[in-house]
Write an enzyme that holds these catalytic residues in place. Structure first.
Site, short mmCIF file in Angstrom:
data_model
loop_
_atom_site.label_atom_id
_atom_site.label_comp_id
_atom_site.label_asym_id
_atom_site.label_seq_id
_atom_site.Cartn_x
_atom_site.Cartn_y
_atom_site.Cartn_z
N ASP A 33 67.05 51.57 38.21
CA ASP A 33 66.36 50.48 37.53
C ASP A 33 65.45 49.74 38.48
O ASP A 33 64.35 49.32 38.12
CB ASP A 33 67.38 49.49 36.96
CG ASP A 33 68.07 50.06 35.74
OD1 ASP A 33 67.78 51.22 35.40
OD2 ASP A 33 68.89 49.34 35.15
N LEU A 83 62.90 42.51 27.77
CA LEU A 83 62.84 41.23 28.48
C LEU A 83 62.06 41.37 29.78
O LEU A 83 62.13 42.40 30.45
CB LEU A 83 64.26 40.77 28.84
CG LEU A 83 65.16 40.34 27.70
CD1 LEU A 83 66.58 40.11 28.21
CD2 LEU A 83 64.64 39.06 27.06
N GLU A 114 73.47 33.76 29.33
CA GLU A 114 74.41 34.79 28.87
C GLU A 114 74.43 35.91 29.91
O GLU A 114 73.39 36.22 30.48
CB GLU A 114 73.92 35.38 27.52
CG GLU A 114 73.76 34.34 26.44
CD GLU A 114 72.98 34.86 25.22
OE1 GLU A 114 72.77 36.08 25.11
OE2 GLU A 114 72.58 34.02 24.40
N LYS A 116 74.10 39.47 31.20
CA LYS A 116 73.34 40.61 30.69
C LYS A 116 74.18 41.87 30.85
O LYS A 116 74.29 42.42 31.94
CB LYS A 116 72.01 40.74 31.45
CG LYS A 116 71.10 41.79 30.86
CD LYS A 116 69.71 41.68 31.45
CE LYS A 116 68.74 42.61 30.77
NZ LYS A 116 69.03 44.02 31.00
N ARG A 137 68.05 51.18 19.51
CA ARG A 137 66.77 50.51 19.68
C ARG A 137 65.60 51.49 19.63
O ARG A 137 64.53 51.15 19.14
CB ARG A 137 66.79 49.77 21.02
CG ARG A 137 65.48 49.18 21.41
CD ARG A 137 65.73 48.15 22.49
NE ARG A 137 64.50 47.69 23.10
CZ ARG A 137 63.97 48.21 24.18
NH1 ARG A 137 64.55 49.26 24.74
NH2 ARG A 137 62.88 47.72 24.69
N LYS A 316 67.70 39.08 37.21
CA LYS A 316 68.46 40.23 37.70
C LYS A 316 69.17 39.90 39.01
O LYS A 316 68.60 39.23 39.87
CB LYS A 316 67.51 41.41 37.93
CG LYS A 316 66.94 42.02 36.66
CD LYS A 316 67.91 42.99 36.02
CE LYS A 316 67.32 43.72 34.84
NZ LYS A 316 66.51 44.87 35.21
N CYS A 410 90.34 75.01 56.06
CA CYS A 410 90.90 74.01 55.14
C CYS A 410 91.78 73.04 55.93
O CYS A 410 92.67 73.48 56.67
CB CYS A 410 91.72 74.72 54.08
SG CYS A 410 92.73 73.59 53.10
N CYS A 428 88.55 76.09 49.84
CA CYS A 428 89.70 76.73 50.45
C CYS A 428 90.12 77.84 49.49
O CYS A 428 90.45 77.57 48.34
CB CYS A 428 90.85 75.73 50.61
SG CYS A 428 92.41 76.55 51.00
N CYS A 433 97.65 76.97 48.73
CA CYS A 433 97.42 75.91 49.72
C CYS A 433 98.14 74.64 49.30
O CYS A 433 98.01 74.20 48.16
CB CYS A 433 95.92 75.65 49.83
SG CYS A 433 95.51 74.10 50.66
S1 IVH Z 1 68.21 39.26 24.39
C1 IVH Z 1 64.22 39.48 22.63
N1 IVH Z 1 70.59 38.94 25.41
O1 IVH Z 1 68.85 43.67 27.75
C2 IVH Z 1 65.56 39.41 23.19
N2 IVH Z 1 69.51 41.04 25.67
O2 IVH Z 1 66.30 44.11 29.06
C3 IVH Z 1 66.00 40.66 23.74
N3 IVH Z 1 70.84 42.70 26.85
O3 IVH Z 1 67.23 45.23 25.05
C4 IVH Z 1 67.40 40.75 23.98
N4 IVH Z 1 72.60 41.46 27.19
O4 IVH Z 1 69.73 45.55 25.33
C5 IVH Z 1 69.56 39.77 25.23
N5 IVH Z 1 72.72 38.56 26.26
C6 IVH Z 1 71.69 39.38 26.06
C7 IVH Z 1 71.70 40.70 26.53
C8 IVH Z 1 70.58 41.50 26.32
C9 IVH Z 1 72.07 42.65 27.37
C10 IVH Z 1 69.95 43.87 26.89
C11 IVH Z 1 69.35 44.23 25.56
C12 IVH Z 1 67.87 44.20 25.74
C13 IVH Z 1 67.75 44.39 27.22
C14 IVH Z 1 66.46 43.83 27.72
#
Ligand code: IVH
Length: 671
Positions: A33, A83, A114, A116, A137, A316, A410, A428, A433
């Site tokens: 990522d 996002l 929240e 992620k 999605r 992140k 071994c 081995c 063994c």
């Molecule tokens: S909000 C428009 N909230 O992250 C809002 N996304 O990188 C979009 N994800 O596609 C999503 N936890 O799959 C939101 N608490 C959270 C999340 C979350 C994980 C994922 C989600 C989204 C991706 C975006």
């Protein structure tokens, strides 16, 4: 200069497209990522600096992701956005600056934070409180309909509790694996000889796209809900934190760390707290999502290019990386004799837990990365449960480091190790063994091999320590009296174990072949061999070529099987097992009378969504038989990408050639 930019833009787009395809369509990420983010940002920068080269089909303009072919398409009523990322506090501040410039009242609303969750996004359509459809999605506009699979997830209510929901809405959330469920799944796959899944996120995406919902159910997926798109009816809540509360009332699982914070300073404090406890969460998370709490502001803030909302940002976390010293390189002996190097580390904290070992995969990996004993090394755990060594920090070497020499023998029994020239692993070859014994006996007794109830790791260790057994054949000579003398064995448990061992004599040949731990022989291959030969003696007498001709086997596996059967020690073991009265035959499969009854199929090339063994199993289940080469007798050739000479031959002979989608259609599966 601009020529350079044009070339770089083209190269970056190519890399992103390749990565998107690997990620979304093959569930097999090509790059991390972090690398993706770097490439994406560089491309964005160049496109901004050279607007003349920006094109509407650039990966920066798309939400990313394709739509796989075997599942019905689902058009999202509102796009599923992604996002923007912030990698530092400064970037988070810059985000707040930007949005308050657009809309000065934003700051007053506060933010929700929240966690992620690192899973895969889904959209669930509820009409009058009832789950109608569920979809992945996909590319954000169109996903795949996977309702039956989503219905197997206990966190997703089929009918909503309470009251007050809109008549029609899409609830959005994240489907994920807990770390434990993911580790169990991979352990099972390792045992079956199936390739391991790269990380919980891709495993979740793949699990949702299974053709058989019972497979999805068995994987114990979870889901957190975090968003609602109202299609018909009244707004759910004026705030994001209120919305989460409503979702919980209706029966959805909500990420437990989510909460409201009055300003960015409080958000920062929360992020520091959460980052510290990341490693101890029961699921993988790669950051937090910061959202403007006041939902009425969301529409006003709008989106950037229809791709990302302005009202939310992903902050992140740095990947879980640690630097420590490599004290030594150990070698582990697996049940098939595979010799795997592992890192013995100076204990170090990584993502909240102390680790002292990490995987080094294989000898070539150690040599290619020039990892030396005594090196300072970088260790990561990104998604995967077992940490791995990324590489040495060469700059801090002091000359005392030692190059790793893979042991010639071994480490458990001293037998010279062997290595096939075209393989990365060394083995081995000694079937008896002692290093292989423990894992070998545990595997032999497992549920999908000889199914000896009550013989788990602890008891196997006990039997080996007491020198009551040295290999699997010894199990069949055990007596109740011998066991009663051991710790934690009463009369009853001892006789139960002896009875379970006795009952395993009835297991079919396929179970025994899998149980023996022959290299490359997982469950699928064992079944193929047992069905073809029916009798163990027939297999023992078969030539390598005949074995290689069995569908799904091929020369490498055939060579491994032949070497096993020809090896005097393993031949003796098999003799002893048959002397103990184990079943040496496979019951013949009954005629099924399916839609492909009487047809001979040949597979060639790689299929878009099914693996070869999945496709073979589907054909056989439908009554078809599989052939290895194309002749006039072949009924149908199923061809995928990069199909070679078999396809040419089929065309020459006028044999029907079809693609995967057509196979699925003929079997009555949705295409
Ligand atoms: S909000 C428009 N909230 O992250 C809002 N996304 O990188 C979009 N994800 O596609 C999503 N936890 O799959 C939101 N608490 C959270 C999340 C979350 C994980 C994922 C989600 C989204 C991706 C975006």
């Amino acid at each position: 200069m601009s020529g350079d930019a044009r070339a770089e833009i083209a190269s970056l787009r190519g890399q992103l497209e390749h990565a998107n395809r690997a990620y979304y369509e093959l569930d097999d990420p090509a790059i991390s990522d972090a690398e993706y983010d770097i490439i994406f940002r560089r491309l964005q920068e160049l496109e901004t600096a050279h607007p003349g080269f920006a094109t509407p089909d650039s990966p920066t303009r798309r939400v990313g992701g394709g739509v796989a072919s075997h599942l019905p398409r689902h058009v999202h009523r509102r796009p599923m956005l992604s996002l923007a990322n912030a990698f530092s506090d400064e970037e988070l501040h810059a985000w707040e600056e930007r949005i308050t410039r657009v809309l000065p009242s934003t700051r007053a609303a506060g933010y929700t934070v929240e966690v992620k969750i690192d899973g895969t996004a889904v959209s669930l359509t509820y009409r009058n409180g009832e789950l109608m459809t569920g979809a992945t999605r996909g590319n954000g506009l169109v996903g795949e309909e996977v309702t039956a699979n989503l219905r197997t997830i206990d966190d997703i209510p089929l009918v909503l509790r309470g009251s007050g929901w809109p008549a029609l809405m899409e609830v959005r959330g994240e489907v994920y694996f807990t770390r434990i469920a993911f580790a169990k799944l991979n352990a099972r796959r390792a045992q079956d000889g199936d390739p391991l899944l790269a990380n919980p996120r891709n495993a979740a995406a793949g699990s949702l796209r299974q053709l058989d919902s019972s497979t999805t159910r068995s994987r114990r997926l979870r889901c957190f809900a975090f968003q609602v798109e109202v299609i018909e009816g009244d707004a759910v809540s004026p705030t994001q934190h209120g919305l989460l509360e409503r979702l919980a009332e209706w029966g959805f699982a909500i990420e437990p760390h989510a909460g409201w914070h009055p300003d960015l300073a409080a958000v920062h404090r929360r992020i520091v707290e959460l980052e510290g406890s990341l490693g101890t969460l029961p699921f993988d998370a790669d950051g937090v999502v910061v959202k403007v709490d006041q939902r009425s502001l969301h529409d006003e803030l709008g989106t950037i290019g229809g791709r990302e909302p302005r009202w939310a940002i992903a902050r992140k976390f740095a990947p879980e990386v640690a630097i420590t010293r490599l004290r030594d390189i150990g070698v582990n002996v697996g049940r098939t004799g595979a010799l795997t190097p592992y890192a013995v580390l100076e204990p170090v904290e990584l993502g909240g837990v102390t680790i002292s070992s990490a995987t080094l995969h294989n000898d070539d990996n150690v040599l290619q990365k020039d990892i030396r004993i005594g090196d300072t090394v970088e260790v990561v755990r990104a998604g995967e449960v077992i940490p791995r060594v990324v590489g040495p920090v060469v700059a801090v070497r002091d000359g005392s480091e030692r190059v790793f020499v893979p042991p010639a023998a071994c480490p458990a029994c001293g037998t010279p190790a062997v290595r096939d020239p075209d393989e990365v692993m060394r083995y081995c070859p000694n079937a008896s063994c002692p290093g292989r014994a423990f894992e070998g006996i545990v595997h032999f007794a497992a549920r999908d091999t000889m199914d000896i109830r009550g013989l788990g790791e602890e008891r196997v260790r006990q039997l080996l320590d007491a020198e009551l057994v040295t290999d699997v054949a010894d199990l069949y000579a055990l007596t109740t009296d011998q066991l009663v003398g051991l710790d934690r064995f009463a009369e009853q448990s001892a006789s139960q174990l002896v009875a379970a061992i006795d009952a395993s004599r009835q297991r079919p040949l396929s179970a025994l072949l899998f149980a023996l731990g022959i290299r490359h022989v997982g469950r699928t291959v064992a079944i193929a061999l047992a069905r073809h030969f029916h009798e163990l003696t027939a297999l023992r007498e078969a030539g390598e070529e005949e074995i290689a001709g069995v569908h799904g086997v091929g020369p490498t596996i055939a060579n491994a099987v032949r070497s096993y059967l020809d090896d005097p020690a393993s031949a003796r073991l098999v003799d002893r097992l048959t002397d103990h009265g184990l079943t040496t035959s496979e019951p013949r499969a009954e005629a099924v009378g399916g839609p492909l009854e009487g047809q001979t199929w040949v597979l060639t090339g790689s299929l878009p969504t099914l693996t070869r063994s999945e496709a073979s199993a589907m054909i056989e289940q439908a009554g078809g038989t599989l052939g290895t080469s194309v002749s006039k007798k072949t009924s149908v050739v199923l061809a995928g990408e990069e199909a070679g000479s078999k396809l040419d031959r089929a065309r020459k002979l006028g044999v029907e050639v079809i693609e995967e989608a057509e196979l699925l259609r003929r079997l009555g599966r949705p295409a």
